[in-house]
Design a protein around this motif. Sequence first.
Motif, PDB file in Angstrom:
ATOM      1  N   UNK A 152       0.863  -1.350   0.105  1.00 33.07           N
ATOM      2  CA  UNK A 152       0.011  -0.016   0.069  1.00 33.07           C
ATOM      3  C   UNK A 152       0.976   1.247   0.060  1.00 33.07           C
ATOM      4  N   UNK A 153       2.086   1.205   0.174  1.00 31.58           N
ATOM      5  CA  UNK A 153       3.170   2.178  -0.052  1.00 31.58           C
ATOM      6  C   UNK A 153       3.490   2.507  -1.279  1.00 31.58           C
ATOM      7  N   UNK A 154       4.497   3.707  -1.479  1.00 33.97           N
ATOM      8  CA  UNK A 154       4.836   4.344  -2.627  1.00 33.97           C
ATOM      9  C   UNK A 154       5.447   3.022  -3.720  1.00 33.97           C
ATOM     10  N   UNK A 155       6.611   2.672  -3.202  1.00 29.51           N
ATOM     11  CA  UNK A 155       7.364   1.589  -3.904  1.00 29.51           C
ATOM     12  C   UNK A 155       6.657   0.226  -4.026  1.00 29.51           C
ATOM     13  N   UNK A 156       6.016  -0.192  -2.938  1.00 25.53           N
ATOM     14  CA  UNK A 156       5.146  -1.455  -3.247  1.00 25.53           C
ATOM     15  C   UNK A 156       4.088  -1.416  -3.841  1.00 25.53           C
ATOM     16  N   UNK A 157       3.447  -0.307  -3.964  1.00 26.25           N
ATOM     17  CA  UNK A 157       1.987  -0.254  -4.822  1.00 26.25           C
ATOM     18  C   UNK A 157       2.404  -0.037  -6.236  1.00 26.25           C
ATOM     19  N   UNK A 158       3.640   0.464  -6.806  1.00 28.61           N
ATOM     20  CA  UNK A 158       4.127   0.761  -8.157  1.00 28.61           C
ATOM     21  C   UNK A 158       4.604  -0.805  -8.496  1.00 28.61           C
ATOM     22  N   UNK A 159       5.219  -1.606  -7.687  1.00 34.05           N
ATOM     23  CA  UNK A 159       5.743  -2.895  -7.892  1.00 34.05           C
ATOM     24  C   UNK A 159       4.642  -3.465  -8.343  1.00 34.05           C
ATOM     25  N   UNK A 160       3.381  -3.744  -7.519  1.00 35.48           N
ATOM     26  CA  UNK A 160       2.145  -4.531  -7.675  1.00 35.48           C
ATOM     27  C   UNK A 160       1.882  -4.194  -9.131  1.00 35.48           C
ATOM     28  N   UNK A 161       1.680  -3.080  -9.308  1.00 42.84           N
ATOM     29  CA  UNK A 161       1.081  -2.620 -10.726  1.00 42.84           C
ATOM     30  C   UNK A 161       1.906  -3.381 -11.760  1.00 42.84           C
ATOM     31  N   UNK A 162       3.339  -3.195 -11.836  1.00 36.91           N
ATOM     32  CA  UNK A 162       4.038  -3.887 -12.418  1.00 36.91           C
ATOM     33  C   UNK A 162       3.996  -5.109 -12.527  1.00 36.91           C
ATOM     34  N   UNK A 163       4.226  -5.954 -11.460  1.00 37.89           N
ATOM     35  CA  UNK A 163       3.973  -7.297 -11.659  1.00 37.89           C
ATOM     36  C   UNK A 163       2.718  -7.716 -12.063  1.00 37.89           C
ATOM     37  N   UNK A 164       1.837  -7.181 -11.686  1.00 36.00           N
ATOM     38  CA  UNK A 164       0.253  -7.657 -12.363  1.00 36.00           C
ATOM     39  C   UNK A 164       0.341  -7.527 -13.818  1.00 36.00           C
TER      40      UNK A 164
END
Length: 322
Positions: free
Chosen positions: A10-22
């Motif tokens: 739910x954070x800055x890095x983690x959220x953008x990482x999730x979007x990329x992985x998906x």
Amino acid sequence: MSVVFVTGGSGFVGGRLIARLVADGHTVRALARSDTAAARVGALGAVAVRGDMDDVASLRTAAQGSDLAFHCAARTTRGGSRAAFWADNVDGTANVVRATREAGVRRLVHVGTEAALMAGQALVGVDETAALRPDSPAHYASSKAAAEQFVLAANSAEFETIVLRPRFVWGAGDTTVLPELLATVAAGRFAWIGDGRHLIDTTHIDNVIEGLCLAAERGRPGEVYFVTDGEPVVFREFITELLATQDVTAPTRSVPAGVAKVAAGVGEAVWRGLRLKGAPPVDYMSLWLSSKECTIDTTKARTELGYAPVRTRTAGFAELRG
């Protein structure tokens, strides 16, 4: 495609990482410590799994069935006690390592930071051979150094661990650096320390995510990699341009570096001694960021991971302007 477990989604890095992985076709399981966090990671396309960093059992359940894990969660606030930083950044990391290993995860990528090398000195052209500083007087720096030591010590043939260190993460969606700068300027508390013309390296969020994905795919087990935007920039010029993207003019007021150093030492002592909430006007990390050169050698990531920045500063500034 694989199943990937992410903390800090739910954070800055983690959220953008999730979007990329998906987007890359992976199934993502994301730790969610609250209903708000669950809603955010769910909106990004991840499966939200409730749990907490201090609960190994819930972490193990959340990671079950995953081939790969990214540990993005960390306490990054300016204020807070050593105990709070240690609980989140060291004990929390130890719990993630234990839980993912027990869940059968094959590889863990930990989001580190150059701050783990900081104890008040300038960092000039440093690479991955520079010593970690768990003895740093700054709680964030010392706790991230200790966390990284734990991650690297856990590496084995059955459980591979890798650390990626971005430097000064920025970009659209940032919830820390730019908002704090804007608030400081708005409150009339912003001042350059010295002339602010020291060199720094930065890492746009898109370059951070590119580095994390490459580390997961190509990183050597037990190794550390630095990533940046590619070329150093003058601190004053970068901050001025960053503020300008929000139509804010950087103030011209400055404070001598020696005065700021004394203020930081006194402020840290008072806040810690009286256990005051928040952070002193000038804390150690802010002092070092604002007055010390920090330039990084990314040769290792470029040669071993094939890393190259995918987003320029110019493009990043343009995105922030909207």
